[in-house]
Design a protein around this motif. Structure first.
Motif, PDB file in Angstrom:
ATOM      1  N   UNK A 162       0.818  -1.206   0.000  1.00 18.03           N
ATOM      2  CA  UNK A 162       0.000   0.000   0.000  1.00 18.03           C
ATOM      3  C   UNK A 162       0.855   1.262   0.000  1.00 18.03           C
ATOM      4  N   UNK A 163       2.151   1.107   0.129  1.00 11.91           N
ATOM      5  CA  UNK A 163       3.069   2.248   0.123  1.00 11.91           C
ATOM      6  C   UNK A 163       3.550   2.594  -1.283  1.00 11.91           C
ATOM      7  N   UNK A 164       2.895   2.050  -2.295  1.00 21.61           N
ATOM      8  CA  UNK A 164       3.326   2.260  -3.678  1.00 21.61           C
ATOM      9  C   UNK A 164       3.301   3.735  -4.077  1.00 21.61           C
ATOM     10  N   UNK A 165       2.298   4.472  -3.644  1.00 20.62           N
ATOM     11  CA  UNK A 165       2.204   5.883  -4.015  1.00 20.62           C
ATOM     12  C   UNK A 165       3.378   6.654  -3.425  1.00 20.62           C
ATOM     13  N   UNK A 166       3.705   6.359  -2.168  1.00 20.95           N
ATOM     14  CA  UNK A 166       4.845   7.031  -1.537  1.00 20.95           C
ATOM     15  C   UNK A 166       6.121   6.747  -2.320  1.00 20.95           C
ATOM     16  N   UNK A 167       6.314   5.485  -2.713  1.00 18.24           N
ATOM     17  CA  UNK A 167       7.516   5.114  -3.471  1.00 18.24           C
ATOM     18  C   UNK A 167       7.542   5.820  -4.831  1.00 18.24           C
ATOM     19  N   UNK A 168       6.398   5.915  -5.471  1.00 18.94           N
ATOM     20  CA  UNK A 168       6.339   6.581  -6.781  1.00 18.94           C
ATOM     21  C   UNK A 168       6.659   8.068  -6.646  1.00 18.94           C
ATOM     22  N   UNK A 169       6.063   8.702  -5.655  1.00 20.78           N
ATOM     23  CA  UNK A 169       6.346  10.127  -5.437  1.00 20.78           C
ATOM     24  C   UNK A 169       7.815  10.328  -5.094  1.00 20.78           C
ATOM     25  N   UNK A 170       8.345   9.443  -4.263  1.00 20.96           N
ATOM     26  CA  UNK A 170       9.772   9.562  -3.907  1.00 20.96           C
ATOM     27  C   UNK A 170      10.650   9.406  -5.146  1.00 20.96           C
ATOM     28  N   UNK A 171      10.250   8.557  -6.065  1.00 21.25           N
ATOM     29  CA  UNK A 171      11.018   8.404  -7.308  1.00 21.25           C
ATOM     30  C   UNK A 171      11.062   9.725  -8.060  1.00 21.25           C
ATOM     31  N   UNK A 172       9.934  10.412  -8.111  1.00 21.73           N
ATOM     32  CA  UNK A 172       9.901  11.708  -8.781  1.00 21.73           C
ATOM     33  C   UNK A 172      10.751  12.735  -8.030  1.00 21.73           C
ATOM     34  N   UNK A 173      10.659  12.729  -6.701  1.00 23.68           N
ATOM     35  CA  UNK A 173      11.466  13.671  -5.914  1.00 23.68           C
ATOM     36  C   UNK A 173      12.957  13.387  -6.083  1.00 23.68           C
ATOM     37  N   UNK A 174      13.290  12.114  -6.156  1.00 26.62           N
ATOM     38  CA  UNK A 174      14.699  11.742  -6.355  1.00 26.62           C
ATOM     39  C   UNK A 174      15.196  12.257  -7.701  1.00 26.62           C
ATOM     40  N   UNK A 175      14.389  12.141  -8.730  1.00 24.68           N
ATOM     41  CA  UNK A 175      14.785  12.633 -10.055  1.00 24.68           C
ATOM     42  C   UNK A 175      14.887  14.162 -10.054  1.00 24.68           C
ATOM     43  N   UNK A 176      13.973  14.836  -9.353  1.00 25.82           N
ATOM     44  CA  UNK A 176      14.040  16.299  -9.255  1.00 25.82           C
ATOM     45  C   UNK A 176      15.364  16.710  -8.628  1.00 25.82           C
ATOM     46  N   UNK A 177      15.759  16.025  -7.554  1.00 27.68           N
ATOM     47  CA  UNK A 177      17.037  16.360  -6.908  1.00 27.68           C
ATOM     48  C   UNK A 177      18.214  16.076  -7.837  1.00 27.68           C
ATOM     49  N   UNK A 178      18.121  15.021  -8.624  1.00 29.19           N
ATOM     50  CA  UNK A 178      19.181  14.753  -9.601  1.00 29.19           C
ATOM     51  C   UNK A 178      19.297  15.904 -10.600  1.00 29.19           C
ATOM     52  N   UNK A 179      18.167  16.430 -11.039  1.00 32.44           N
ATOM     53  CA  UNK A 179      18.196  17.567 -11.969  1.00 32.44           C
ATOM     54  C   UNK A 179      18.781  18.802 -11.285  1.00 32.44           C
ATOM     55  N   UNK A 180      18.423  19.024 -10.017  1.00 32.29           N
ATOM     56  CA  UNK A 180      18.997  20.147  -9.272  1.00 32.29           C
ATOM     57  C   UNK A 180      20.510  19.986  -9.163  1.00 32.29           C
ATOM     58  N   UNK A 181      20.957  18.765  -8.933  1.00 30.66           N
ATOM     59  CA  UNK A 181      22.387  18.480  -8.850  1.00 30.66           C
ATOM     60  C   UNK A 181      23.079  18.769 -10.178  1.00 30.66           C
ATOM     61  N   UNK A 182      22.428  18.437 -11.270  1.00 32.70           N
ATOM     62  CA  UNK A 182      22.988  18.714 -12.594  1.00 32.70           C
ATOM     63  C   UNK A 182      23.125  20.215 -12.838  1.00 32.70           C
ATOM     64  N   UNK A 183      22.162  20.991 -12.332  1.00 37.80           N
ATOM     65  CA  UNK A 183      22.268  22.446 -12.464  1.00 37.80           C
ATOM     66  C   UNK A 183      23.510  22.924 -11.719  1.00 37.80           C
ATOM     67  N   UNK A 184      23.752  22.361 -10.534  1.00 33.53           N
ATOM     68  CA  UNK A 184      24.966  22.699  -9.782  1.00 33.53           C
ATOM     69  C   UNK A 184      26.228  22.328 -10.545  1.00 33.53           C
ATOM     70  N   UNK A 185      26.195  21.202 -11.225  1.00 34.86           N
ATOM     71  CA  UNK A 185      27.362  20.779 -12.012  1.00 34.86           C
ATOM     72  C   UNK A 185      27.659  21.769 -13.129  1.00 34.86           C
ATOM     73  N   UNK A 186      26.622  22.395 -13.683  1.00 37.90           N
ATOM     74  CA  UNK A 186      26.811  23.408 -14.730  1.00 37.90           C
ATOM     75  C   UNK A 186      27.602  24.597 -14.194  1.00 37.90           C
ATOM     76  N   UNK A 187      27.407  24.928 -12.918  1.00 40.15           N
ATOM     77  CA  UNK A 187      28.147  26.043 -12.315  1.00 40.15           C
ATOM     78  C   UNK A 187      29.637  25.742 -12.329  1.00 40.15           C
TER      79      UNK A 187
END
Length: 196
Positions: A162-187
């Motif tokens: 029943x925790x599938x929604x939490x895991x799915x949302x966390x997957x999206x949040x994890x990808x968002x943080x990866x994109x934020x990290x990539x922006x930092x790498x551009x600096x």
């Protein structure tokens, strides 16, 4: 000719700033959806898509007309990547809101992780805007924390489907943080010419 290149780069910075504001707005709306308040992240994502296309057009013009070199060229190349990252952040926010709206299941880990994710995006935007490499370290820390939250959500899913929604949302949040990290790498790339 240098002045015209500077004007174009300033216009690009303004557009990146608008995209940054939009991605943060979309992320805030997605967070509110966890509490039952639904906004229109889809409209925000559409706006960011249009802004990104405008940046790509501007980049093409600047490259063809002015043949920028060194730091200017690295900035222009990085603006392409950053515009993509900001657009993707808005799309992940849209997917979070859509998921919550359809499934309407309680989440725990995602609620804890959301503020960190928002912080990562804010820091990445500030780092890029100011070309401040000192902020990149904090992005790496947050990314590691979000990765741990994501793994925790997967472990919870194993124990309770029943925790599938939490895991799915966390997957999206994890990808968002990866994109934020990539922006930092551009600096780092703009300032030092090094990719990591």
């Amino acid at each position: 000719m240098r002045k015209l290149l500077d004007i174009g780069i300033e216009q690009m910075k303004k557009m990146i700033g608008e995209m940054a504001d939009g991605s943060l707005e979309a992320l805030g709306s997605a967070r509110k959806s966890l509490e039952g308040e639904f906004n229109s992240t889809g409209e925000i994502a559409s706006k960011l898509h249009i802004l990104r296309l405008g940046i790509l057009d501007l980049v093409t013009e600047l490259l063809i007309r002015y043949s920028p070199v060194a730091g200017d060229l690295r900035y222009i190349q990085s603006a392409i990547d950053v515009s993509y990252d900001l657009y993707r952040i808005s799309r992940y926010a849209m997917e979070i809101e859509r998921t919550v709206k359809i499934v309407m299941a309680p989440v725990e880990i995602s609620l804890e992780a959301f503020p960190l994710t928002e912080e990562a995006v804010k820091i990445s935007v500030e780092a890029f805007s100011e070309l401040d490499e000192t902020l990149v370290g904090r992005l790496i820390e947050i990314d590691r924390q979000i990765d741990r939250y994501y793994l925790d959500s997967l472990m919870a899913l194993r124990d309770n489907p029943k925790k599938a929604v939490d895991a799915l949302i966390m997957r999206h949040l994890e990808r968002i943080c990866d994109h934020a990290n990539e922006i930092g790498a551009r600096v780092v790339y703009i300032r030092e010419g090094k990719r990591w």
